[in-house]
Enzyme design. Sequence first.
Site, mmCIF file in Angstrom:
data_model
loop_
_atom_site.group_PDB
_atom_site.id
_atom_site.type_symbol
_atom_site.label_atom_id
_atom_site.label_comp_id
_atom_site.label_asym_id
_atom_site.label_seq_id
_atom_site.Cartn_x
_atom_site.Cartn_y
_atom_site.Cartn_z
ATOM 1 N N LYS A 111 0.859 -1.193 0.000
ATOM 2 C CA LYS A 111 0.000 0.000 0.000
ATOM 3 C C LYS A 111 0.890 1.236 0.000
ATOM 4 O O LYS A 111 1.726 1.417 0.879
ATOM 5 C CB LYS A 111 -0.898 -0.001 1.234
ATOM 6 C CG LYS A 111 -1.679 1.295 1.453
ATOM 7 C CD LYS A 111 -2.389 1.290 2.806
ATOM 8 C CE LYS A 111 -2.984 2.652 3.126
ATOM 9 N NZ LYS A 111 -3.582 2.711 4.482
ATOM 10 N N ARG A 157 -7.507 -0.430 1.504
ATOM 11 C CA ARG A 157 -8.060 -1.671 0.958
ATOM 12 C C ARG A 157 -8.569 -1.477 -0.478
ATOM 13 O O ARG A 157 -8.615 -2.425 -1.255
ATOM 14 C CB ARG A 157 -9.172 -2.197 1.873
ATOM 15 C CG ARG A 157 -10.384 -1.303 1.979
ATOM 16 C CD ARG A 157 -11.181 -1.539 3.253
ATOM 17 N NE ARG A 157 -10.479 -1.016 4.428
ATOM 18 C CZ ARG A 157 -10.964 -1.125 5.677
ATOM 19 N NH1 ARG A 157 -12.121 -1.723 5.890
ATOM 20 N NH2 ARG A 157 -10.287 -0.639 6.686
ATOM 21 N N LYS A 180 -9.814 13.337 8.066
ATOM 22 C CA LYS A 180 -9.253 13.008 9.370
ATOM 23 C C LYS A 180 -9.182 14.254 10.259
ATOM 24 O O LYS A 180 -9.135 15.375 9.748
ATOM 25 C CB LYS A 180 -7.828 12.460 9.211
ATOM 26 C CG LYS A 180 -7.721 11.093 8.582
ATOM 27 C CD LYS A 180 -6.263 10.694 8.454
ATOM 28 C CE LYS A 180 -6.119 9.314 7.850
ATOM 29 N NZ LYS A 180 -6.552 8.242 8.762
ATOM 30 N N ASP A 239 -11.916 7.206 4.036
ATOM 31 C CA ASP A 239 -10.687 7.029 4.809
ATOM 32 C C ASP A 239 -10.306 5.558 4.943
ATOM 33 O O ASP A 239 -9.269 5.229 5.493
ATOM 34 C CB ASP A 239 -10.829 7.676 6.192
ATOM 35 C CG ASP A 239 -9.500 7.827 6.911
ATOM 36 O OD1 ASP A 239 -8.461 7.871 6.216
ATOM 37 O OD2 ASP A 239 -9.488 7.899 8.153
ATOM 38 N N GLU A 268 -9.283 3.761 2.546
ATOM 39 C CA GLU A 268 -8.832 3.779 1.155
ATOM 40 C C GLU A 268 -7.762 2.751 0.850
ATOM 41 O O GLU A 268 -7.585 2.359 -0.307
ATOM 42 C CB GLU A 268 -8.312 5.183 0.798
ATOM 43 C CG GLU A 268 -6.871 5.489 1.168
ATOM 44 C CD GLU A 268 -6.573 5.430 2.672
ATOM 45 O OE1 GLU A 268 -5.444 5.048 3.027
ATOM 46 O OE2 GLU A 268 -7.472 5.745 3.471
ATOM 47 N N ASP A 309 1.716 6.702 5.369
ATOM 48 C CA ASP A 309 0.722 5.725 4.950
ATOM 49 C C ASP A 309 1.169 4.958 3.716
ATOM 50 O O ASP A 309 0.440 4.127 3.200
ATOM 51 C CB ASP A 309 -0.631 6.414 4.702
ATOM 52 C CG ASP A 309 -1.808 5.516 5.034
ATOM 53 O OD1 ASP A 309 -1.599 4.487 5.698
ATOM 54 O OD2 ASP A 309 -2.928 5.842 4.616
#
Length: 496
Positions: A266, A352, A278, A348, A350, A289
């Site tokens: 990811k 997956r 957020k 949020d 996102e 992330d």
Amino acid sequence: MELVVKSVSPETLKTATLVVAVGEGRKLGAAARQIDELSGGAISAVLKRGDLAGKVGQSLLLHSLPNLKAERVLLVGVGKDEELGDRPFRKIIAGVLNTLKGLGGSDAVLALDEIIVKGRDSYGKTRLLAETLVDGEYTFDQFKSQKAEPRALKKVTLVTIKAAQAEVQRAVNHATAIANGMAFTRNLGNLPPNICHPTFLGEQAKDLGKEFKDLKVEVLDEKKIKSLGMGSFYAVGQGSAQPPRLIVMQYNGGKKSEKPYALVGKGITFDTGGISLKPGAGMDEMKYDMGGAASVFGTLRAVLELKLPINLVCILACAENMPSGNASRPGDIVTTMSGQTVEILNTDAEGRLVLCDALTYSERFKPQAVIDIATLTGACVVALGAHTSGLLGNNDELIGQLLSAGQTADDRAWQLPLFDEYQEQLDSPFADIANIGGPKAGTITAACFLSRFTKNLNWAHLDIAGTAWTSGGKDKGATGRPVPLLTQYLLDRAKA
């Protein structure tokens, strides 16, 4: 830092600092006893004064001992043999390194081969030691106007017995490659999001391909992503001025007939949450992330450096999740590459959405096993904290291999269940699947979502939300995990 392995008597080496062990109860190790005899009992005299009890974490620096070639001798407490585990052993080595960093010497000799670490042979013990030393040298001051002062320490010699020299050298080679991979991962994770965006990660992949000629690199742009039918992946990046990228890197170090292993990362280079915005506090940390993609980069670099005899494909789904007039909305329905439809209830969730299409894409390589790595859920941080990665999957043998690799590498994971009952939380009245499953068991339902796209694969999922990054304070930053776990898994497959 250069690590050198030698099979010699430590007292014969000319060095700035010689490091030897003292056990609890002021018990001298073999190397310390030899030095004590040569120096006319200098160490014994100091211990009798009570300056060092030999407990873990204690140390004492002695200068100019008679009859020695070493300028200094560093005594380090190692506790009781039968009680020394991985964590205290790492603390001992980290303490030694910190002391050496503060000295003026350019080299040091570590005569610590006699230390017994529970459950570890010469190779395993040296792996921990060498990784701790090399990783402990890491600094990130690229954006500071005042750079760190160059360190005097340039070389560390590890002394071992002749019978163990080959295994110790193998451990050093593996540890150095892993630590280099961790540094690569940490650098990417620590970069600011205005620099480290999907296009930049694509450029990093191409640079890696130039450095290692046996690496094939392909970077797919947003048009290709859309044409492949990756509606889920595309939806995440559509709100950003930075276009998404699917990065595919192939290393063929094994036989042509051997199916590859696949790592899927990811790569959300900044996650605002999108329309499901957020909270502002701590949002700066959402640059990490892309920790899953960064760890795949680092693992691949270690594999390339070691020239492992395996075939490996690395797929990175990179996007920036931003709110804008073009962003996907809660309530949108998208069609994935697999043909399944997804109702986006929360933008949020996102990670997956990009991973599911990347996992479907991995099927074309007919992999032996697929592991996806993602900073996926805050629920995993709640469940396991910052010490252990979450592990789920559909293949018990693969799960067992990863758990074993984590133990060997001291980069552990913990299996969570993937029972069918959890799947019901993802039911949608409007699409095949919803992208969230409510407040309960968030890490498990996220993996349940991914499992809908891996029915044709031997698949495991690593949730590294708690382990890839140290949050808050002056020590915050990327950790380089789970590069040791993933590299160990591949070392085991390559039998290297």
